[in-house]
Design an enzyme around this catalytic site. Sequence first.
Site, PDB file in Angstrom:
ATOM      1  N   GLY A  42      -9.328  -0.403   3.122  1.00 56.02           N
ATOM      2  CA  GLY A  42      -8.122  -1.229   3.056  1.00 56.02           C
ATOM      3  C   GLY A  42      -7.177  -0.938   4.194  1.00 56.02           C
ATOM      4  O   GLY A  42      -7.539  -0.273   5.161  1.00 56.02           O
ATOM      5  N   ASN A  43      -5.969  -1.450   4.080  1.00 55.06           N
ATOM      6  CA  ASN A  43      -4.949  -1.165   5.096  1.00 55.06           C
ATOM      7  C   ASN A  43      -3.604  -0.991   4.398  1.00 55.06           C
ATOM      8  O   ASN A  43      -3.502  -1.149   3.179  1.00 55.06           O
ATOM      9  CB  ASN A  43      -4.910  -2.276   6.147  1.00 55.06           C
ATOM     10  N   ARG A  44      -2.582  -0.666   5.174  1.00 60.60           N
ATOM     11  CA  ARG A  44      -1.307  -0.253   4.582  1.00 60.60           C
ATOM     12  C   ARG A  44      -0.316  -1.394   4.374  1.00 60.60           C
ATOM     13  O   ARG A  44       0.857  -1.159   4.115  1.00 60.60           O
ATOM     14  CB  ARG A  44      -0.677   0.854   5.429  1.00 60.60           C
TER      15      ARG A  44
END
Length: 408
Positions: A217-219
């Site tokens: 995922g990413n932030r």
Amino acid sequence: MSSGRTIVVGVTGGIAAYKAVNIVRAFVLRGDSVHVVATPAALRFIGKPTLEAISRNPVHTDLYEGVAEVRHVAIGQSADLIVVAPATANTIAKLACGLADDLLGNTILASTAPLVIAPAMHTEMWNNAATQANIATLRERGVVVVGPGTGRLTGADSGAGRMEEPDTIVTAALAALDAADRAAPARRVTPGDLDGKRIVISAGGTREPLDPVRYLGNRSSGKQGVALAEAAAARGAVVVLVAANLEVPAPEHVELRLVSSAADLERAMNVAAGDADVIIMAAAVADYRPAEVRADKIKKDDTGDTLVLTLVRNPDILAGLAAAKKPGQVVIGFAAETETDPDRLLGLGREKAARKGCDYLVLNRVGWTEGFASERNAVRVLDSRGDIVIEASGSKMSVAERILDLLR
Ligand code: PMT
């Protein structure tokens, strides 16, 4: 050109002027656009070339230069924050009286940005009733006064009056900026100017499953996309929010479509795009996904000390939407880049705008503390030719409002 906020650093004539360099540098390293306004006295303590090299911008001093561009008010009007360091007793007195007999005084009077001052002077001057009364006046008006500290002064004497360390001043200045942001009206609503427009907005970060319990995922928190959706709905638009794993509540008055992976997001966007007037891709989409999604949890015993993942490219959803654009439809993409050099950042934005084929590209710098998940954003919006049409910084809501102004 600004990749962050616009910060004016006022430098006045005290020996601590040399320390202003570190304050300027700290803001520049954060990606802010820093403009130094130095008084003539300050330039007797520190050279203009030093301040220009570190700030990467011309240093302004003279009230009567740049008159055609109305510089005496333009600098203050463009500021998100003004920091005066060092602030001499004389400058403090002038600020308390609202005097504008030099460029710094004009800049400060013309600005509504938070003002932070870092006094520096000898102890007797600091303790003087006039200085203390001036400081009290400024504090009453909401000016943040950092220090002074106590310690060795310029001569043989020690005591109160030493300018606070640059790090302390920068930390206090950023806190003042955040406080001002929180206190600002949530939005500059222009009710009804998007009445009836159908706007599809993606927000959040995609998750690419590896197995039933893990993902890549990413932030992205979804804050910027949600701000766009909330602002658009408040201005009368019919909003479809395609939400990927939001960390913030979705706004009311929008039609919510929950997705998780890039593939889900692509499907939902393609369906919603059909009758949209405007498409905004604020979501952070994974460029790659695991080639294989395991049916069962990957076990350490099966993989040993290293685990090599094979990833395959995800489709470029934005490029696909732009290529399939209907007549009159407006497609807006984002570009999240970590480049710190403002010119190279702009170059990357221009390349991306050309590659994606969208009508507008919102360029924001991201990093460990910027862009993703933060409360603020700083953007340059490029049109399809790569020209800058908007520069905005502030809360994600205020940035959203500026982007939506393009659609009126
Ligand atoms: O959510 P927040 O915490 O508030 O943070 C906001 C944000 C930083 C995520 C947001 O402002 C932002 O920059 N969103 C875009 C993030 C991104 O994926 O940027 P990119 O430069 O990698 O992609 C460029 C554009 O192509 C984006 O519009 C993206 O949605 C789109 N894209 C990217 C990859 C892909 N496979 N398909 C796409 O459509």
